[in-house]
Design an enzyme around this catalytic site. Structure first.
Site, PDB file in Angstrom:
ATOM      1  N   SER A   1       0.838  -1.197   0.000  1.00  8.34           N
ATOM      2  CA  SER A   1       0.000   0.000   0.000  1.00  8.34           C
ATOM      3  C   SER A   1       0.880   1.257   0.000  1.00  8.34           C
ATOM      4  O   SER A   1       1.672   1.457  -0.905  1.00  8.34           O
ATOM      5  CB  SER A   1      -0.963  -0.040   1.191  1.00  8.34           C
ATOM      6  OG  SER A   1      -1.963   0.938   1.078  1.00  8.34           O
TER       7      SER A   1
ATOM      8  N   ASP B   1      -9.737  -3.445  -5.847  1.00  2.00           N
ATOM      9  CA  ASP B   1      -8.881  -2.500  -5.124  1.00  2.00           C
ATOM     10  C   ASP B   1      -8.734  -1.239  -5.970  1.00  2.00           C
ATOM     11  O   ASP B   1      -8.413  -1.321  -7.169  1.00  2.00           O
ATOM     12  CB  ASP B   1      -7.513  -3.138  -4.882  1.00  2.00           C
ATOM     13  CG  ASP B   1      -6.542  -2.244  -4.130  1.00  2.00           C
ATOM     14  OD1 ASP B   1      -6.959  -1.170  -3.642  1.00  2.00           O
ATOM     15  OD2 ASP B   1      -5.355  -2.616  -4.024  1.00  2.00           O
TER      16      ASP B   1
ATOM     17  N   HIS C   1      -8.074  -4.732  -1.225  1.00  2.00           N
ATOM     18  CA  HIS C   1      -6.987  -4.031  -0.555  1.00  2.00           C
ATOM     19  C   HIS C   1      -6.880  -4.475   0.906  1.00  2.00           C
ATOM     20  O   HIS C   1      -7.865  -4.467   1.642  1.00  2.00           O
ATOM     21  CB  HIS C   1      -7.210  -2.523  -0.611  1.00  2.00           C
ATOM     22  CG  HIS C   1      -5.994  -1.739  -0.256  1.00  2.00           C
ATOM     23  ND1 HIS C   1      -4.994  -1.457  -1.164  1.00  2.00           N
ATOM     24  CD2 HIS C   1      -5.584  -1.194   0.922  1.00  2.00           C
ATOM     25  CE1 HIS C   1      -4.042  -0.771  -0.569  1.00  2.00           C
ATOM     26  NE2 HIS C   1      -4.371  -0.597   0.692  1.00  2.00           N
TER      27      HIS C   1
END
Length: 352
Positions: free
Chosen positions: A144, A294, A324
């Site tokens: 991320s 995502d 995610h």
């Protein structure tokens, strides 16, 4: 020595929270999981890093570790999320894992996190052999926002002479641009947990230190320069982004006033996607993991294309039912895709 006193000795000052988190990792892994956990601090302005090495499975003593792979993780040292994750990586990959406790927004705005990760990485590359690690075998990794930091650090290392270069970069559903919040993955998944589009925009604004009142303008693309728009239009016109039912978003006219307030959002380290080809072509081989559900999916795919177009070898793993955050849920039996993602990353590391 208690932790409050130790943080004074180490010169950590305001980083008490990071110190406490790292301390709890040291205790839990050392006692419960047959890992050796060492800490080095105040080597780059007061940040902490946690070093994990696998113990000899036949006893309590740490086995001798000689010049093996190292996984430098750009994850914050948070015991609730990354304690078991880093431990699992260490145990199953056979690598030394170094986890960096970088400063977080909104208390510390860009480029604080990037600076911390870069300094930690450079320091470790210079001193790797002191930890029994071959400096030419270091892998930089993050998920991320950590994927963003991984990409940015690897790009910055290109211009730093007299240090070993990383063997590879591993980016797990990375955030690589703060320009277009309407690429296909953002449009398709803007209301899909765990990362909604509004949340992604909020985090970006907090990171760059801008005013939240600019969020609507940023979603419309008012801050995006003509040069960046041209690049995005070119890349998004490729067949990878010809998604059924997707209608290309037309950005709002360029607003120089908005741009001046958030211009760092289009620069390194916020948007490594837009770096020059001259830098991209010098990057190490890459592993990129993306998830279908995502908002950041297309950030990873766009970067994959940029790397490949510049001759950088890329291993791409796409989790078709992933969302995610699955990587941190690898130990939850009901999240099968999380374990799948973790095992794929480990396989990549072991095969390097």
């Amino acid at each position: 020595m208690n932790i409050e006193r130790s943080q004074e000795v180490l010169g950590l000052g305001e980083h008490t929270a990071s110190c406490k988190n790292a301390w709890s990792i040291s205790g839990s892994i050392g006692c419960n999981r047959r890992f050796s956990c060492g800490l080095f601090a105040d080597i780059f302005g007061g940040n902490l890093a946690c070093i994990l090495k696998s113990r000899d499975p036949t006893g309590d003593c740490e086995s001798e570790i000689t010049l093996e792979n190292t996984y430098v993780c750009h994850w914050h040292l948070h015991p609730d999320l990354y304690d078991s994750l880093c431990g699992y990586l260490t145990k199953n990959s056979g690598a030394v894992v170094v986890s960096v406790g970088y400063r977080l927004a909104p208390e510390h705005r860009c480029p604080a996190a990037f600076d911390d990760c870069l300094k930690a990485t450079v320091h470790f590359l210079k001193t790797a052999q002191e930890h029994g690690v071959d400096p030419s075998s270091v892998i930089i990794c993050g998920d991320s926002a950590g994927g963003n930091l991984t990409a940015g650090v690897c790009q910055c290392l290109v211009g730093i002479a007299d240090i070993p270069k990383p063997l590879a970069q591993v980016m797990i559903y990375p955030a690589l641009q703060i320009a277009d919040f309407n690429v296909p993955s953002y449009e398709q998944n803007k209301m899909v947990p765990l990362l909604l589009r509004e949340r992604a925009v909020y985090c970006a604004i907090m990171y760059i230190g801008a005013d939240l009142s600019l969020s609507k303008e940023m979603i419309k693309g008012s801050h995006v320069t003509p040069e960046v728009r041209e690049k995005l239009n070119k890349w998004l016109s490729s067949e990878e982004f010809q998604v059924k039912g997707y209608k290309p978003h037309i950005m709002a006219p360029f607003n120089k006033g908005v741009y001046e307030k958030v211009k760092k959002s289009l620069e390194l380290p916020c948007s490594p996607l837009f770096s020059d080809d001259a830098v991209i072509r010098q990057l190490p081989k890459a592993y990129i993991l993306t998830c279908e559900f995502d908002v950041l999916r297309d950030d990873g795919i766009l970067y994959k294309k940029r790397l490949e177009d510049n001759g950088v070898p890329v291993t791409w793993f796409h989790v078709k039912d992933g969302f995610h955050g699955i990587f941190t849920l690898f130990d939850q039996p009901e999240v099968v895709s999380g374990k799948l993602a973790m095992d794929n990353v480990i396989t990549y590391i072991k095969n390097l």
